[in-house]
Design a protein around this motif. Structure first.
Motif, PDB file in Angstrom:
ATOM      1  N   LYS A  61       0.845  -1.193   0.000  1.00  0.00           N
ATOM      2  CA  LYS A  61       0.000   0.000   0.000  1.00  0.00           C
ATOM      3  C   LYS A  61       0.881   1.244   0.000  1.00  0.00           C
ATOM      4  O   LYS A  61       1.970   1.236   0.573  1.00  0.00           O
ATOM      5  CB  LYS A  61      -0.928   0.027   1.217  1.00  0.00           C
ATOM      6  N   GLY A  62       0.369   2.316  -0.606  1.00  0.00           N
ATOM      7  CA  GLY A  62       1.077   3.583  -0.603  1.00  0.00           C
ATOM      8  C   GLY A  62       2.101   3.695  -1.722  1.00  0.00           C
ATOM      9  O   GLY A  62       2.356   2.748  -2.470  1.00  0.00           O
TER      10      GLY A  62
ATOM     11  N   LEU B 276       9.545  -2.075   4.457  1.00  0.00           N
ATOM     12  CA  LEU B 276       9.107  -3.445   4.724  1.00  0.00           C
ATOM     13  C   LEU B 276       8.894  -3.619   6.222  1.00  0.00           C
ATOM     14  O   LEU B 276       9.797  -3.360   7.027  1.00  0.00           O
ATOM     15  CB  LEU B 276      10.156  -4.448   4.231  1.00  0.00           C
ATOM     16  N   LEU B 277       7.688  -4.053   6.605  1.00  0.00           N
ATOM     17  CA  LEU B 277       7.335  -4.252   8.005  1.00  0.00           C
ATOM     18  C   LEU B 277       7.368  -5.743   8.332  1.00  0.00           C
ATOM     19  O   LEU B 277       6.748  -6.547   7.649  1.00  0.00           O
ATOM     20  CB  LEU B 277       5.934  -3.703   8.280  1.00  0.00           C
TER      21      LEU B 277
ATOM     22  N   LEU C 160       2.175   5.707   7.730  1.00  0.00           N
ATOM     23  CA  LEU C 160       3.287   5.375   6.848  1.00  0.00           C
ATOM     24  C   LEU C 160       2.910   5.483   5.378  1.00  0.00           C
ATOM     25  O   LEU C 160       3.706   5.964   4.569  1.00  0.00           O
ATOM     26  CB  LEU C 160       3.787   3.956   7.144  1.00  0.00           C
ATOM     27  N   ILE C 161       1.711   5.027   5.017  1.00  0.00           N
ATOM     28  CA  ILE C 161       1.370   4.981   3.591  1.00  0.00           C
ATOM     29  C   ILE C 161       1.138   6.371   3.001  1.00  0.00           C
ATOM     30  O   ILE C 161       1.087   6.514   1.774  1.00  0.00           O
ATOM     31  CB  ILE C 161       0.145   4.080   3.314  1.00  0.00           C
ATOM     32  N   SER C 162       1.039   7.396   3.843  1.00  0.00           N
ATOM     33  CA  SER C 162       0.930   8.752   3.313  1.00  0.00           C
ATOM     34  C   SER C 162       2.292   9.271   2.847  1.00  0.00           C
ATOM     35  O   SER C 162       2.372  10.313   2.187  1.00  0.00           O
ATOM     36  CB  SER C 162       0.349   9.696   4.369  1.00  0.00           C
ATOM     37  N   HIS C 163       3.360   8.553   3.181  1.00  0.00           N
ATOM     38  CA  HIS C 163       4.715   8.974   2.811  1.00  0.00           C
ATOM     39  C   HIS C 163       5.499   7.906   2.047  1.00  0.00           C
ATOM     40  O   HIS C 163       6.428   8.236   1.312  1.00  0.00           O
ATOM     41  CB  HIS C 163       5.527   9.327   4.060  1.00  0.00           C
ATOM     42  N   TYR C 164       5.122   6.628   2.226  1.00  0.00           N
ATOM     43  CA  TYR C 164       5.959   5.536   1.740  1.00  0.00           C
ATOM     44  C   TYR C 164       5.135   4.440   1.066  1.00  0.00           C
ATOM     45  O   TYR C 164       3.917   4.336   1.285  1.00  0.00           O
ATOM     46  CB  TYR C 164       6.755   4.916   2.908  1.00  0.00           C
ATOM     47  N   GLN C 165       5.828   3.623   0.280  1.00  0.00           N
ATOM     48  CA  GLN C 165       5.250   2.374  -0.211  1.00  0.00           C
ATOM     49  C   GLN C 165       5.507   1.332   0.874  1.00  0.00           C
ATOM     50  O   GLN C 165       6.653   1.002   1.171  1.00  0.00           O
ATOM     51  CB  GLN C 165       5.921   1.937  -1.519  1.00  0.00           C
TER      52      GLN C 165
ATOM     53  N   GLY D  25      10.543  -6.444  -7.215  1.00  0.00           N
ATOM     54  CA  GLY D  25      11.563  -5.690  -7.933  1.00  0.00           C
ATOM     55  C   GLY D  25      12.169  -4.566  -7.115  1.00  0.00           C
ATOM     56  O   GLY D  25      12.671  -3.579  -7.672  1.00  0.00           O
ATOM     57  N   ILE D  26      12.125  -4.695  -5.795  1.00  0.00           N
ATOM     58  CA  ILE D  26      12.652  -3.660  -4.899  1.00  0.00           C
ATOM     59  C   ILE D  26      14.098  -4.006  -4.544  1.00  0.00           C
ATOM     60  O   ILE D  26      14.367  -5.040  -3.935  1.00  0.00           O
ATOM     61  CB  ILE D  26      11.802  -3.552  -3.625  1.00  0.00           C
TER      62      ILE D  26
END
Length: 265
Positions: A16-17, A23-24, A42-47, A83-84
């Motif tokens: 999400k995001g 990665l959590l 977190l998802i307002s700033h990050y994938q 692909g990260i």
């Protein structure tokens, strides 16, 4: 939601995001839902990538030994599938142990590390406690199991609101993807067998080590040992909350994480 097949099992994950990837990695007996209170921030700033470790949630729960190195390889496989090439890694408790192994096995994949209420190696008291949690998983029902564990996770202030405890136990026991006894047992042994004491000096990425001042499961000294031995680590002690401070002290933990991650933007 997708699964990735790795090491002969299925690992369930979700993304999400947008933005830099984070990665959590959840802890013992916890699937990706454990991050739910932190996720919106977190998802307002990050994938943000969350997943269920082997033995929990919608991932496979093989009845065979687990290790934190093995689970780190599971986590790395998710990054590869997406692909990260590099991500910020955040792990809580056992998830922090897995995160340490990920940083040691795949240093180029880890941009920064956040270790929440975690440890390099437990003492004998900690090991005997976690061993007993693995042993009793087949002996009692889940509701009684939660009543047994939760006093180690939350503080007196949390228990001062009885309906909070009741609601949490009801939510866990009615969750559609409750843990299996095999998964609980093998995760407990992975925790006990984890030891990065002599290797964490080789973690070379910026690291935030965070712990609740009232944590009686993984006490402050465990985090102090991590911060003292990881070369680029900083220690932050959250004044309120214990081992479950992601739930009990969400705002304080969130702000500390966002402040740390903002250094890399």
């Amino acid at each position: 939601m997708p699964k990735v097949q790795v090491n002969g099992i299925d690992i369930f994950y979700e993304v999400k995001g947008t933005g830099e990837p984070v990665l959590l990695i959840a802890g013992f007996m916890c699937d990706r839902s454990y991050w739910s209170l932190l996720l919106p921030h977190l998802i307002s700033h990050y994938q943000v990538i969350r997943f269920d470790n082997r033995g929990i949630g919608q991932s496979s729960a093989p009845n065979s030994p687990y290790s934190t190195q093995q689970m780190a390889k599971d986590a790395a496989a998710i990054l590869d599938v997406l692909g990260i090439k590099q991500a910020h890694i955040i792990g809580h408790s056992m998830g922090g142990q897995i995160a340490q192994e990920l940083a040691l096995l795949y240093p180029k994949k880890v941009k920064s590390l956040v270790l929440l209420a975690s440890l390099a190696k437990g003492n004998e008291r900690f090991h005997q406690l976690v061993e007993s949690w693995g042993d009793v998983a087949t002996k009692i029902d889940l509701k009684l199991y939660e009543k047994l564990i939760l006093p180690w996770i939350f503080t007196d202030n949390f228990y001062a609101i009885p309906e909070m405890v009741y609601q949490l136990i009801e939510w866990v026991t009615n969750y559609p993807f409750t843990p299996t006894a095999d998964g609980i047992y093998h995760q407990s042994r992975a925790i006990i067998n984890h030891d990065t004491t002599d290797r964490i000096k080789d973690i070379n990425c910026p690291t935030l080590v965070m712990v609740g001042k009232q944590d009686i499961l993984t006490p402050v000294i465990f985090s102090e040992q991590l911060a003292q031995n990881i070369p680029l680590a900083e220690l932050q002690i959250i004044e309120t909350g214990g081992h479950g401070f992601l739930i009990e002290s969400t705002e304080a933990v969130t702000q500390a994480i966002l402040k740390f991650l903002a250094k890399f933007q």
